[in-house]
Design a protein around this motif. Structure first.
Motif, PDB file in Angstrom:
ATOM      1  N   UNK A 130       0.823  -1.202   0.000  1.00 20.13           N
ATOM      2  CA  UNK A 130       0.000   0.000   0.000  1.00 20.13           C
ATOM      3  C   UNK A 130       0.864   1.263   0.000  1.00 20.13           C
ATOM      4  N   UNK A 131       1.948   1.228   0.739  1.00 12.86           N
ATOM      5  CA  UNK A 131       2.816   2.395   0.820  1.00 12.86           C
ATOM      6  C   UNK A 131       3.711   2.538  -0.407  1.00 12.86           C
ATOM      7  N   UNK A 132       4.242   1.436  -0.892  1.00 16.37           N
ATOM      8  CA  UNK A 132       5.272   1.498  -1.921  1.00 16.37           C
ATOM      9  C   UNK A 132       4.752   1.467  -3.357  1.00 16.37           C
ATOM     10  N   UNK A 133       3.447   1.423  -3.541  1.00 19.71           N
ATOM     11  CA  UNK A 133       2.922   1.473  -4.904  1.00 19.71           C
ATOM     12  C   UNK A 133       2.265   2.814  -5.202  1.00 19.71           C
ATOM     13  N   UNK A 134       2.437   3.783  -4.331  1.00 23.02           N
ATOM     14  CA  UNK A 134       1.902   5.123  -4.541  1.00 23.02           C
ATOM     15  C   UNK A 134       3.046   6.049  -4.937  1.00 23.02           C
ATOM     16  N   UNK A 136       3.198   9.109  -5.382  1.00 21.96           N
ATOM     17  CA  UNK A 136       3.222  10.381  -4.659  1.00 21.96           C
ATOM     18  C   UNK A 136       4.040  10.289  -3.381  1.00 21.96           C
ATOM     19  N   UNK A 137       4.101   9.113  -2.782  1.00 20.88           N
ATOM     20  CA  UNK A 137       4.838   8.978  -1.524  1.00 20.88           C
ATOM     21  C   UNK A 137       6.172   8.272  -1.674  1.00 20.88           C
ATOM     22  N   UNK A 138       6.344   7.492  -2.742  1.00 22.84           N
ATOM     23  CA  UNK A 138       7.583   6.708  -2.831  1.00 22.84           C
ATOM     24  C   UNK A 138       8.295   6.850  -4.164  1.00 22.84           C
ATOM     25  N   UNK A 139       7.785   7.641  -5.064  1.00 24.73           N
ATOM     26  CA  UNK A 139       8.452   7.801  -6.347  1.00 24.73           C
ATOM     27  C   UNK A 139       8.254   6.588  -7.235  1.00 24.73           C
ATOM     28  N   UNK A 140       9.081   6.505  -8.242  1.00 20.32           N
ATOM     29  CA  UNK A 140       8.934   5.436  -9.225  1.00 20.32           C
ATOM     30  C   UNK A 140       9.614   4.137  -8.833  1.00 20.32           C
ATOM     31  N   UNK A 141      10.482   4.170  -7.860  1.00 17.04           N
ATOM     32  CA  UNK A 141      11.202   2.947  -7.494  1.00 17.04           C
ATOM     33  C   UNK A 141      10.499   2.153  -6.395  1.00 17.04           C
ATOM     34  N   UNK A 147       9.035  -5.344  -4.267  1.00 24.59           N
ATOM     35  CA  UNK A 147       9.339  -6.699  -4.731  1.00 24.59           C
ATOM     36  C   UNK A 147      10.580  -7.250  -4.033  1.00 24.59           C
ATOM     37  N   UNK A 148      11.642  -6.457  -4.022  1.00 24.14           N
ATOM     38  CA  UNK A 148      12.923  -6.915  -3.478  1.00 24.14           C
ATOM     39  C   UNK A 148      12.885  -7.109  -1.960  1.00 24.14           C
ATOM     40  N   UNK A 149      12.344  -6.122  -1.249  1.00 26.26           N
ATOM     41  CA  UNK A 149      12.447  -6.127   0.213  1.00 26.26           C
ATOM     42  C   UNK A 149      11.268  -6.767   0.926  1.00 26.26           C
ATOM     43  N   UNK A 150      10.139  -6.909   0.253  1.00 27.69           N
ATOM     44  CA  UNK A 150       8.945  -7.390   0.945  1.00 27.69           C
ATOM     45  C   UNK A 150       8.354  -8.648   0.314  1.00 27.69           C
ATOM     46  N   UNK A 151       7.981  -8.579  -0.964  1.00 26.39           N
ATOM     47  CA  UNK A 151       7.319  -9.721  -1.594  1.00 26.39           C
ATOM     48  C   UNK A 151       8.214 -10.955  -1.661  1.00 26.39           C
ATOM     49  N   UNK A 152       9.393 -10.809  -2.237  1.00 25.33           N
ATOM     50  CA  UNK A 152      10.258 -11.980  -2.427  1.00 25.33           C
ATOM     51  C   UNK A 152      10.590 -12.694  -1.114  1.00 25.33           C
ATOM     52  N   UNK A 153      11.025 -11.980  -0.065  1.00 30.60           N
ATOM     53  CA  UNK A 153      11.297 -12.693   1.195  1.00 30.60           C
ATOM     54  C   UNK A 153      10.031 -13.308   1.805  1.00 30.60           C
ATOM     55  N   UNK A 154       8.903 -12.619   1.690  1.00 32.39           N
ATOM     56  CA  UNK A 154       7.643 -13.138   2.255  1.00 32.39           C
ATOM     57  C   UNK A 154       7.250 -14.452   1.582  1.00 32.39           C
ATOM     58  N   UNK A 155       7.233 -14.447   0.258  1.00 30.02           N
ATOM     59  CA  UNK A 155       6.839 -15.650  -0.474  1.00 30.02           C
ATOM     60  C   UNK A 155       7.847 -16.773  -0.249  1.00 30.02           C
ATOM     61  N   UNK A 156       9.110 -16.435  -0.203  1.00 36.10           N
ATOM     62  CA  UNK A 156      10.155 -17.447   0.048  1.00 36.10           C
ATOM     63  C   UNK A 156       9.912 -18.136   1.396  1.00 36.10           C
ATOM     64  N   UNK A 157       9.595 -17.365   2.423  1.00 36.72           N
ATOM     65  CA  UNK A 157       9.356 -17.938   3.753  1.00 36.72           C
ATOM     66  C   UNK A 157       8.053 -18.740   3.794  1.00 36.72           C
ATOM     67  N   UNK A 158       7.004 -18.217   3.176  1.00 38.50           N
ATOM     68  CA  UNK A 158       5.716 -18.911   3.195  1.00 38.50           C
ATOM     69  C   UNK A 158       5.766 -20.235   2.443  1.00 38.50           C
TER      70      UNK A 158
END
Length: 192
Positions: A130-134, A136-141, A147-158
């Motif tokens: 929610x925070x990192x896809x806006x 206005x608050x996080x820019x284009x990166x 993906x790098x810091x949240x999704x990939x580690x989460x899915x890897x652990x699950x």
């Protein structure tokens, strides 16, 4: 020196994206400083004059962002509402977009919401999304960081062999698979 021309440089496109990210970051920090300086104008425990405390006793201004609490800290009915929203995101975005067919090496449980460790990890991933896809608050990166810091580690652990879905197989759900049973001990004697 006033008559000097500026040199004509080729500016890489990535530099413009970095600049936009910096602008968004500065705007967010400026808003935070403004909110903090406004709260510093009041004494401890005082609400600013233009704000009235809500039912919970906390003051919240219209411009002040409200952050959702972590799902495991909620009690019903707030937990149920947050879980419903999380289910919509996981089933509507995450599963169709990121999770391929489950296998022995990439586990997934269709009843993931009955696994508290999975709920906790997915909720944290959703909050970051929610925070990192806006822009206005996080820019284009932001999406790349998500993906790098949240999704990939989460899915890897699950989906790991020792993760919360370790006992679940295709079509079979086991929620208590990680609970150890009673182990007989060599130190206890059964009637002599």
């Amino acid at each position: 020196m006033a008559g000097e021309e500026t040199p004509d440089f080729d500016v890489p496109v990535g530099l413009f994206q970095d600049l936009e990210d910096l602008k968004a970051h500065v705007a967010r920090l400026t808003a935070q400083v403004g909110a903090l300086s406004q709260s510093a104008d009041t004494g401890p425990g005082e609400a600013p004059a233009d704000e009235t405390p809500d039912v919970g006793g906390e003051a919240a201004g219209e411009d002040e962002e409200q952050y959702p609490p972590f799902i495991l800290l909620l009690d019903p009915p707030q937990y149920d509402d947050e879980l419903r929203a999380l289910i919509e995101w996981v089933e509507g975005v995450l599963v169709p977009g990121y999770l391929a067919e489950p296998s022995a090496d990439a586990r997934w449980c269709h009843l993931w919401f009955e696994h508290p460790p999975a709920v906790a990890r997915l909720h944290a991933c959703w909050l970051a999304w929610q925070e990192l896809t806006d822009p206005a608050t996080c820019g284009y990166t932001g999406p790349s960081v998500w993906h790098r810091d949240h999704l990939d580690p989460c899915i890897r652990e699950l989906r790991a062999s020792g993760g919360p879905f370790a006992g679940c197989t295709k079509g079979e759900h086991q929620i208590d698979h990680r609970m150890p049973g009673t182990v007989p001990s060599a130190w206890t004697r059964t009637g002599d």
